[in-house]
Design a protein around this motif. Sequence first.
Motif, PDB file in Angstrom:
ATOM      1  N   GLN A 243      12.727 114.577  44.619  1.00 29.00           N
ATOM      2  CA  GLN A 243      13.483 115.992  44.532  1.00 29.00           C
ATOM      3  C   GLN A 243      12.857 117.034  45.051  1.00 29.00           C
ATOM      4  OE1 GLN A 243      15.629 116.926  40.355  1.00 29.00           O
ATOM      5  NE2 GLN A 243      13.831 115.593  39.932  1.00 29.00           N
ATOM      6  N   TYR A 244      11.816 116.927  45.655  1.00 31.78           N
ATOM      7  CA  TYR A 244      11.185 117.919  46.386  1.00 31.78           C
ATOM      8  C   TYR A 244      11.655 118.338  47.774  1.00 31.78           C
ATOM      9  CZ  TYR A 244       7.500 117.216  42.608  1.00 31.78           C
ATOM     10  OH  TYR A 244       6.541 117.228  41.596  1.00 31.78           O
ATOM     11  N   LEU A 245      12.498 117.253  48.160  1.00 31.96           N
ATOM     12  CA  LEU A 245      13.031 117.576  49.338  1.00 31.96           C
ATOM     13  C   LEU A 245      14.169 119.047  49.199  1.00 31.96           C
ATOM     14  CD1 LEU A 245      14.097 116.811  52.098  1.00 31.96           C
ATOM     15  CD2 LEU A 245      15.930 115.375  50.915  1.00 31.96           C
ATOM     16  N   ASN A 246      14.620 119.243  47.786  1.00 32.88           N
ATOM     17  CA  ASN A 246      15.453 120.100  47.653  1.00 32.88           C
ATOM     18  C   ASN A 246      14.910 121.671  47.938  1.00 32.88           C
ATOM     19  OD1 ASN A 246      17.430 121.992  46.522  1.00 32.88           O
ATOM     20  ND2 ASN A 246      16.957 121.443  44.579  1.00 32.88           N
ATOM     21  N   PRO A 247      13.814 122.101  47.437  1.00 31.45           N
ATOM     22  CA  PRO A 247      13.198 123.242  47.372  1.00 31.45           C
ATOM     23  C   PRO A 247      12.523 123.387  48.612  1.00 31.45           C
ATOM     24  CG  PRO A 247      11.823 121.961  45.840  1.00 31.45           C
ATOM     25  CD  PRO A 247      12.890 121.139  46.268  1.00 31.45           C
ATOM     26  N   THR A 248      12.210 122.186  49.551  1.00 27.61           N
ATOM     27  CA  THR A 248      11.521 122.249  50.768  1.00 27.61           C
ATOM     28  C   THR A 248      12.575 122.909  52.012  1.00 27.61           C
ATOM     29  OG1 THR A 248       9.949 120.592  50.083  1.00 27.61           O
ATOM     30  CG2 THR A 248      10.434 121.017  52.531  1.00 27.61           C
ATOM     31  N   LEU A 249      13.994 122.091  51.779  1.00 24.98           N
ATOM     32  CA  LEU A 249      14.879 122.519  52.641  1.00 24.98           C
ATOM     33  C   LEU A 249      15.215 123.968  52.311  1.00 24.98           C
ATOM     34  CD1 LEU A 249      17.208 119.468  52.679  1.00 24.98           C
ATOM     35  CD2 LEU A 249      15.699 120.089  54.523  1.00 24.98           C
ATOM     36  N   GLN A 250      15.250 124.421  50.907  1.00 20.61           N
ATOM     37  CA  GLN A 250      15.612 125.828  50.658  1.00 20.61           C
ATOM     38  C   GLN A 250      14.661 126.633  51.135  1.00 20.61           C
ATOM     39  OE1 GLN A 250      16.344 126.489  46.683  1.00 20.61           O
ATOM     40  NE2 GLN A 250      17.537 124.751  46.059  1.00 20.61           N
ATOM     41  N   PHE A 251      13.451 126.403  51.260  1.00 15.07           N
ATOM     42  CA  PHE A 251      12.346 127.128  51.790  1.00 15.07           C
ATOM     43  C   PHE A 251      12.350 127.178  53.308  1.00 15.07           C
ATOM     44  CE2 PHE A 251       8.217 127.083  53.977  1.00 15.07           C
ATOM     45  CZ  PHE A 251       7.552 128.448  53.408  1.00 15.07           C
ATOM     46  N   LEU A 252      12.756 126.151  54.121  1.00 12.35           N
ATOM     47  CA  LEU A 252      12.749 126.168  55.392  1.00 12.35           C
ATOM     48  C   LEU A 252      14.146 127.022  55.781  1.00 12.35           C
ATOM     49  CD1 LEU A 252      12.083 122.329  56.320  1.00 12.35           C
ATOM     50  CD2 LEU A 252      10.513 124.611  56.643  1.00 12.35           C
ATOM     51  N   CYS A 253      15.089 127.182  54.979  1.00 12.99           N
ATOM     52  CA  CYS A 253      16.279 127.879  55.144  1.00 12.99           C
ATOM     53  C   CYS A 253      16.074 129.283  55.173  1.00 12.99           C
ATOM     54  CB  CYS A 253      17.472 127.459  54.233  1.00 12.99           C
ATOM     55  SG  CYS A 253      18.355 126.093  54.556  1.00 12.99           S
ATOM     56  N   ALA A 254      15.045 129.750  54.131  1.00  3.17           N
ATOM     57  CA  ALA A 254      15.039 131.078  54.006  1.00  3.17           C
ATOM     58  C   ALA A 254      13.984 131.643  54.904  1.00  3.17           C
ATOM     59  CB  ALA A 254      14.119 131.094  52.633  1.00  3.17           C
ATOM     60  N   VAL A 255      12.858 130.725  55.420  1.00 11.84           N
ATOM     61  CA  VAL A 255      11.920 131.212  56.347  1.00 11.84           C
ATOM     62  C   VAL A 255      12.569 131.237  57.638  1.00 11.84           C
ATOM     63  CG1 VAL A 255       9.714 131.240  57.146  1.00 11.84           C
ATOM     64  CG2 VAL A 255      10.122 131.089  54.626  1.00 11.84           C
ATOM     65  N   LEU A 256      13.017 129.957  57.986  1.00 13.12           N
ATOM     66  CA  LEU A 256      13.241 129.873  59.559  1.00 13.12           C
ATOM     67  C   LEU A 256      14.719 130.304  60.093  1.00 13.12           C
ATOM     68  CD1 LEU A 256      11.761 126.036  59.996  1.00 13.12           C
ATOM     69  CD2 LEU A 256      10.746 128.485  60.271  1.00 13.12           C
ATOM     70  N   ILE A 257      15.536 130.222  58.996  1.00 16.12           N
ATOM     71  CA  ILE A 257      17.062 130.786  59.346  1.00 16.12           C
ATOM     72  C   ILE A 257      17.354 132.060  58.904  1.00 16.12           C
ATOM     73  CG2 ILE A 257      19.679 129.979  59.161  1.00 16.12           C
ATOM     74  CD1 ILE A 257      18.614 126.976  58.854  1.00 16.12           C
ATOM     75  N   PHE A 258      17.060 132.365  57.826  1.00 17.91           N
ATOM     76  CA  PHE A 258      17.288 133.649  57.197  1.00 17.91           C
ATOM     77  C   PHE A 258      16.493 134.724  57.567  1.00 17.91           C
ATOM     78  CE2 PHE A 258      19.379 131.246  53.224  1.00 17.91           C
ATOM     79  CZ  PHE A 258      20.399 130.941  54.106  1.00 17.91           C
ATOM     80  N   GLY A 259      15.043 134.125  58.174  1.00 21.29           N
ATOM     81  CA  GLY A 259      13.896 135.131  58.578  1.00 21.29           C
ATOM     82  C   GLY A 259      13.388 135.670  57.550  1.00 21.29           C
ATOM     83  N   GLU A 260      13.448 135.502  56.418  1.00 19.65           N
ATOM     84  CA  GLU A 260      12.796 136.167  55.166  1.00 19.65           C
ATOM     85  C   GLU A 260      11.142 136.252  55.439  1.00 19.65           C
ATOM     86  OE1 GLU A 260      13.737 134.893  51.399  1.00 19.65           O
ATOM     87  OE2 GLU A 260      16.037 135.121  51.703  1.00 19.65           O
ATOM     88  N   PRO A 261      10.650 137.428  54.854  1.00 18.23           N
ATOM     89  CA  PRO A 261       9.163 137.660  54.958  1.00 18.23           C
ATOM     90  C   PRO A 261       8.412 136.567  54.359  1.00 18.23           C
ATOM     91  CG  PRO A 261      10.020 139.376  53.736  1.00 18.23           C
ATOM     92  CD  PRO A 261      11.110 138.564  54.271  1.00 18.23           C
ATOM     93  N   PHE A 262       7.318 135.941  54.951  1.00 14.86           N
ATOM     94  CA  PHE A 262       6.481 135.062  54.331  1.00 14.86           C
ATOM     95  C   PHE A 262       4.896 135.561  54.616  1.00 14.86           C
ATOM     96  CE2 PHE A 262       4.228 130.965  53.858  1.00 14.86           C
ATOM     97  CZ  PHE A 262       4.670 130.617  52.650  1.00 14.86           C
ATOM     98  N   GLY A 263       4.423 136.462  53.692  1.00 17.35           N
ATOM     99  CA  GLY A 263       3.188 136.784  53.897  1.00 17.35           C
ATOM    100  C   GLY A 263       2.054 136.197  53.194  1.00 17.35           C
ATOM    101  N   GLN A 264       0.806 136.842  53.343  1.00 20.92           N
ATOM    102  CA  GLN A 264      -0.392 136.052  52.931  1.00 20.92           C
ATOM    103  C   GLN A 264      -0.325 135.728  51.406  1.00 20.92           C
ATOM    104  OE1 GLN A 264      -4.054 138.326  53.306  1.00 20.92           O
ATOM    105  NE2 GLN A 264      -3.145 140.214  52.221  1.00 20.92           N
ATOM    106  N   TRP A 265       0.225 136.631  50.575  1.00 18.17           N
ATOM    107  CA  TRP A 265       0.366 136.428  49.111  1.00 18.17           C
ATOM    108  C   TRP A 265       1.575 135.138  48.856  1.00 18.17           C
ATOM    109  CZ3 TRP A 265      -3.572 138.136  47.009  1.00 18.17           C
ATOM    110  CH2 TRP A 265      -3.856 139.356  46.956  1.00 18.17           C
ATOM    111  N   HIS A 266       2.327 134.799  49.731  1.00 14.79           N
ATOM    112  CA  HIS A 266       3.395 133.925  49.570  1.00 14.79           C
ATOM    113  C   HIS A 266       2.507 132.609  50.064  1.00 14.79           C
ATOM    114  CE1 HIS A 266       6.276 137.252  49.946  1.00 14.79           C
ATOM    115  NE2 HIS A 266       7.056 136.473  49.089  1.00 14.79           N
ATOM    116  N   ALA A 267       1.832 132.546  51.088  1.00  6.10           N
ATOM    117  CA  ALA A 267       1.174 131.535  51.515  1.00  6.10           C
ATOM    118  C   ALA A 267       0.131 130.929  50.558  1.00  6.10           C
ATOM    119  CB  ALA A 267       0.333 131.805  52.893  1.00  6.10           C
ATOM    120  N   ILE A 268      -0.582 131.862  49.821  1.00  8.48           N
ATOM    121  CA  ILE A 268      -1.495 131.537  48.920  1.00  8.48           C
ATOM    122  C   ILE A 268      -0.838 130.805  47.626  1.00  8.48           C
ATOM    123  CG2 ILE A 268      -3.467 132.408  47.347  1.00  8.48           C
ATOM    124  CD1 ILE A 268      -3.923 134.363  49.292  1.00  8.48           C
TER     125      ILE A 268
END
Length: 306
Positions: A243-268
């Motif tokens: 099931q973790y495949l679901n949010p992982t693909l959502q995360f990749l869509c957000a960051v790699l395709i939509f170009g949403e910001p992913f700063g240090q606080w998100h990383a932590i």
Amino acid sequence: MTQNKSGILALVGACTVWGLSPLYYKLLAHIPPIEVLAHRTLWSFVFFAVVLMVQGRLGQLRTALGSVRSVLVIAFASLMISINWFFFIVSIQIGKATEASLGYYIFPLVAVLIGVVVFREKLGRLQILAVVLALSAVVVLTLGLGVAPWIALILSFSFGLYGLVKKWLSVGPVVSVTAEVLLIAPISLSVLLLAWYQGHATFGANWRDTGLLLFSGPLTATPLILFSAATKRVSMATVGLVQYLNPTLQFLCAVLIFGEPFGQWHAIAFALIWTALAIYTAGTWRQDRAVRRAAMASSGVATTRM
């Protein structure tokens, strides 16, 4: 193909559709989210009803709504899944898909908390550590960004409460979801009629949007049917892991395709969540293995006695 392999394929298929669904909802970003939700509800009902009719199980829908208690439980489930769907659609439209993926990462740990509060379930040390890390991630994001990740919290808790009430239903998932969208359908129809009366209804305005809105029915129903089939063929530990495949693909869509910001606080915060999920999954696998060993041992003892 073995039952286990077909179950895993169905599970991967369901999670892939869910994980890539932000791409679809991004195409509808110019349509008010309440209108998108209304179409999703109505066309999901049509699709589910056809599936039940083909299977000869349409009568089970009447059984599911046969008592006041069942209607109230299904109505609450309908409210929770509608809230979940609405805020997911909103998150894609306002550029918060990263936060939405965080919500679905957090969900398993929210489910653990609900189990403790409602069913008085006891947590092992690994589970307690995983929950603490998840809470730490939320605190980190709140302090770092200056605002709580409300969308993530709403998505995880609404889906957690949805899963909770589903435990009190004796009907299968397809029948229950059909009943849920049936109860909310009159409200959805009212929303669409109001949009039409005010002259800004999207459906029918052009072929592209009309086709996309119609597609929301099978897009909602197909992964649920696949997921339902998968849970009957594979262990719950496997279900939890895949099931973790679901949010992982959502995360990749957000960051790699939509170009949403992913700063240090998100990383932590995400590092804390991923660590928590790794610990939680390890604990779940350990428990699952212990249960299977105990079952094999008791079976061996019974065989010896015979």
